[in-house]
Design an enzyme around this catalytic site. Structure first.
Site, PDB file in Angstrom:
ATOM      1  N   ASP A  61      -8.754  36.361 -13.732  1.00  0.00           N
ATOM      2  CA  ASP A  61      -8.116  35.283 -12.984  1.00  0.00           C
ATOM      3  C   ASP A  61      -8.352  35.465 -11.489  1.00  0.00           C
ATOM      4  O   ASP A  61      -8.493  36.589 -10.999  1.00  0.00           O
ATOM      5  CB  ASP A  61      -6.595  35.286 -13.214  1.00  0.00           C
ATOM      6  CG  ASP A  61      -6.216  34.920 -14.629  1.00  0.00           C
ATOM      7  OD1 ASP A  61      -7.063  34.416 -15.365  1.00  0.00           O
ATOM      8  OD2 ASP A  61      -5.039  35.151 -14.982  1.00  0.00           O
ATOM      9  N   ARG A  62      -8.319  34.373 -10.789  1.00  0.00           N
ATOM     10  CA  ARG A  62      -8.445  34.429  -9.331  1.00  0.00           C
ATOM     11  C   ARG A  62      -7.403  35.356  -8.718  1.00  0.00           C
ATOM     12  O   ARG A  62      -7.698  36.134  -7.803  1.00  0.00           O
ATOM     13  CB  ARG A  62      -8.281  33.016  -8.754  1.00  0.00           C
ATOM     14  CG  ARG A  62      -8.406  32.930  -7.236  1.00  0.00           C
ATOM     15  CD  ARG A  62      -8.248  31.497  -6.766  1.00  0.00           C
ATOM     16  NE  ARG A  62      -8.548  31.358  -5.345  1.00  0.00           N
ATOM     17  CZ  ARG A  62      -8.578  30.189  -4.697  1.00  0.00           C
ATOM     18  NH1 ARG A  62      -8.334  29.075  -5.351  1.00  0.00           N
ATOM     19  NH2 ARG A  62      -8.869  30.144  -3.407  1.00  0.00           N
TER      20      ARG A  62
END
Length: 243
Positions: A61-62
């Site tokens: 995930d970012r």
């Protein structure tokens, strides 16, 4: 957080066909239509840093920092992706979550497939093993409670669903601090006000796999990044995770 625009990505492991970095929190792996505000991506930065094409063999995930593995050619990319799909790669994460978690817990909770555009698809099996490493109670009032309780947990997923760890921790009512939208907005606000902290406290600590060519077992460990490390010291009085 490091300046991802000017600082080289930290390389943790590198051979002629694989490279692993310690991805900073907030850096997208690759261009995505759901994050149009981003101008820099791990694929682009690492390609420019190494001077060659790179292939992410899995995703983070970012908002998640830690170990991110890339292949340096198409054959290795296909081979390593197959290992991930077959569950032959072991991944371990650290997270700081709300409340006191049990010593150990098996989270077997199916998740709906997310198409990345807000749509939900069919249910998919999802399994995460939780182990509590440390608990703490801090003198910060929260709601009707005079103190606040948190746990440092080790999470080992055996499936790789989108936002799996974030959704699983929310499901058992111990959301990851700094998570949006699956976390607790009131806790996130508390951390921003009390500690000037708005990073999601989820870190991809370790990845282990068998090298397809040498057949050697490779273990790559990512050191904690600045905000996670600061919160570990602030909340638990620790300068590093226990082994």
């Amino acid at each position: 957080m490091i300046d991802i625009l000017t600082t080289p990505l930290p390389i943790l492991y590198q051979t002629g066909d694989l490279v692993a970095i310690n991805k900073p929190h907030g850096l997208l792996v690759h261009r995505s239509p759901i994050a149009s505000d981003a101008a820099e991506f791990a694929v682009q930065l690492l390609r420019n840093q190494l001077g060659q094409r790179v292939y992410p063999v899995h995703r983070l995930d970012r908002k998640t920092g830690g170990v991110l593995l890339f292949a340096l050619n198409e054959v290795m990319n296909a081979t390593m992706q197959q290992q991930f799909m077959e569950g032959a790669v072991s991944k371990t994460y650290l997270a700081i979550v709300r409340g006191y978690t049990p010593d150990e817990q098996a989270i077997d909770y199916p998740l709906r497939r997310d198409d990345g555009n807000g749509g939900l698809g069919t249910l998919q099996d999802a399994f995460t093993a939780l182990k509590t490493l440390r608990r703490t109670e801090v003198n910060v009032p929260f709601g009707k409670h005079p103190t606040s309780r948190y746990s440092l947990v080790e999470l080992t997923p055996t499936t790789g669903r989108m936002h799996q760890l974030r959704k699983h921790m929310a499901h058992i009512l111990h959301p990851i601090i700094g998570d949006r939208p699956h976390g607790c907005n009131k806790q996130n606000k508390l951390f921003l006000e009390q500690f000037s902290m708005n990073t999601m406290l989820l870190h991809a600590r370790q990845i282990q796999f068998k090298h397809p060519i040498s057949e050697e077992t490779i273990t790559v460990i990512a050191p904690l990044q600045a905000e996670f490390s600061r919160m570990l010291t602030t909340l638990f009085g620790m300068d590093k995770p226990e082994a």
